[in-house]
Design a protein around this motif. Structure first.
Motif, short mmCIF file in Angstrom:
data_model
loop_
_atom_site.label_atom_id
_atom_site.label_comp_id
_atom_site.label_asym_id
_atom_site.label_seq_id
_atom_site.Cartn_x
_atom_site.Cartn_y
_atom_site.Cartn_z
N PRO A 195 0.67 -1.40 -0.10
CA PRO A 195 -0.13 -0.02 0.08
C PRO A 195 0.76 1.28 -0.21
O PRO A 195 0.24 2.43 -0.57
CB PRO A 195 -0.82 -0.13 1.12
CG PRO A 195 -0.91 -1.65 1.44
CD PRO A 195 0.17 -2.09 1.18
N GLU B 214 -6.56 -8.59 -2.49
CA GLU B 214 -7.86 -8.17 -1.62
C GLU B 214 -7.22 -7.03 -0.84
O GLU B 214 -7.85 -6.04 -0.85
CB GLU B 214 -8.56 -8.89 -0.79
CG GLU B 214 -9.38 -10.03 -1.59
CD GLU B 214 -8.33 -11.26 -2.23
OE1 GLU B 214 -8.96 -11.90 -2.98
OE2 GLU B 214 -7.09 -11.37 -1.60
N GLN B 215 -6.26 -7.05 -0.09
CA GLN B 215 -5.54 -6.02 0.63
C GLN B 215 -5.07 -4.91 -0.22
O GLN B 215 -5.27 -3.68 0.21
CB GLN B 215 -4.33 -6.70 1.69
CG GLN B 215 -4.98 -7.40 2.74
CD GLN B 215 -3.88 -8.12 3.18
OE1 GLN B 215 -2.68 -8.63 2.59
NE2 GLN B 215 -3.54 -8.12 4.63
N ALA C 113 -6.21 -4.37 -3.21
CA ALA C 113 -7.48 -3.49 -3.98
C ALA C 113 -7.98 -2.38 -3.07
O ALA C 113 -8.74 -1.54 -3.50
CB ALA C 113 -8.35 -4.84 -4.13
N GLU C 114 -7.98 -2.52 -1.71
CA GLU C 114 -8.72 -1.52 -0.89
C GLU C 114 -7.88 -0.12 -0.97
O GLU C 114 -8.57 0.68 -0.64
CB GLU C 114 -8.49 -1.92 0.66
CG GLU C 114 -9.19 -3.15 1.20
CD GLU C 114 -8.93 -3.78 2.45
OE1 GLU C 114 -8.19 -3.05 3.08
OE2 GLU C 114 -9.71 -4.81 3.01
N HIS C 115 -6.82 -0.06 -1.43
CA HIS C 115 -6.07 1.08 -1.73
C HIS C 115 -6.16 1.71 -3.02
O HIS C 115 -5.69 2.73 -3.36
CB HIS C 115 -4.72 1.08 -1.23
CG HIS C 115 -4.37 0.66 0.38
ND1 HIS C 115 -4.34 1.28 1.20
CD2 HIS C 115 -4.40 -0.72 0.94
CE1 HIS C 115 -4.33 0.84 2.25
NE2 HIS C 115 -4.20 -0.51 2.09
N GLN C 116 -6.97 1.10 -3.94
CA GLN C 116 -7.33 1.46 -5.18
C GLN C 116 -6.17 1.92 -6.10
O GLN C 116 -5.97 2.99 -6.71
CB GLN C 116 -8.14 2.73 -5.17
CG GLN C 116 -9.67 2.17 -4.29
CD GLN C 116 -10.65 3.62 -4.12
OE1 GLN C 116 -10.21 4.67 -4.15
NE2 GLN C 116 -11.85 3.12 -4.20
#
Length: 230
Positions: free
Chosen positions: A174, A198-199, A201-204
């Protein structure tokens, strides 16, 4: 041509602990403390030292920091043969570097110091792919969010005429995504390190890949073709 700023550990290579071993040995020698290392993924070397010494005044840390960097470099160099035998080049990396080289400029954005980054990539034969003078390193600033502007300014000073929109940070944490966003660059996140798809992806990130074997998707994102298929 787009400027690609590659992270090293977890993105290009996996070192299997020799780098951390050298870091800890240098830390013990210089700061005379044996402290457990937490997660170092995405952090600069200078930030890791500061987190370990959170009870110290900044001036006291800085007093020995250059000595620490020099000792760490020596400790890593002493393990060079181990690095050559044990370091893994991550899946898809060589093909990506080779096939993108005609269309983009490869440089580095890493939490490693310049000198230790060179040792790590020399050990696996990847150093020649990169414009080292355009990169940004943990030895430039311990705050990772300050590193994209460092690389951008170096590239511009060398005559590159791209904009920040032409800068792409490629990394596995991230922190890589965040430093690109803050600077106005784009990001490619690769789930080849400690963080899952998934982790990340949360930070786009602008592009999310499982690993660099998905070269076609990366080429499409960068707007370049595969010359070998023409």
């Amino acid at each position: 041509m787009k400027l690609l700023l590659w992270d090293i550990d977890g993105t290009l290579i996996r070192g299997h602990g020799r780098g951390l071993e050298a870091f800890k040995a240098a830390f013990q020698r210089v700061y005379e403390l044996d402290l457990p290392l937490g997660s170092t993924a995405g952090k600069t070397d200078g930030l890791i030292v500061r987190e370990l010494l959170h009870m110290w005044e900044e001036a006291a840390i800085l007093e020995r920091l250059e000595q620490f960097y020099a000792v760490y470099e020596g400790e890593l160099q002493a393990r060079f043969a181990h690095l050559q035998r044990e370091t893994t080049i991550l899946p898809g990396v060589k093909a990506a570097l080779s096939q993108l080289q005609a269309h983009t400029i490869h440089s580095l954005l890493t939490g490693n110091m310049l000198r230790t980054a060179r040792i790590k990539l020399d050990a696996v034969g990847l150093s020649a792919y990169f414009r080292w003078d355009w990169g940004a390193f943990g030895s430039d600033n311990h705050i990772r969010n300050e590193l994209v502007p460092v690389a951008f300014q170096r590239a511009q000073a060398a005559g590159w005429q791209g904009s920040l929109a032409d800068v792409v940070v490629i990394g596995d944490t991230p922190f890589d995504i965040g430093c690109a966003k803050i600077a106005g660059a784009r990001s490619v996140a690769v789930a080849s390190g400690q963080f899952s798809l998934e982790q990340l992806a949360e930070h786009q990130p602008d592009l999310l890949l499982g690993d660099l074997r998905d070269l076609a998707q990366l080429q499409a994102f960068l707007g370049v073709g595969d010359e070998t298929q023409r």
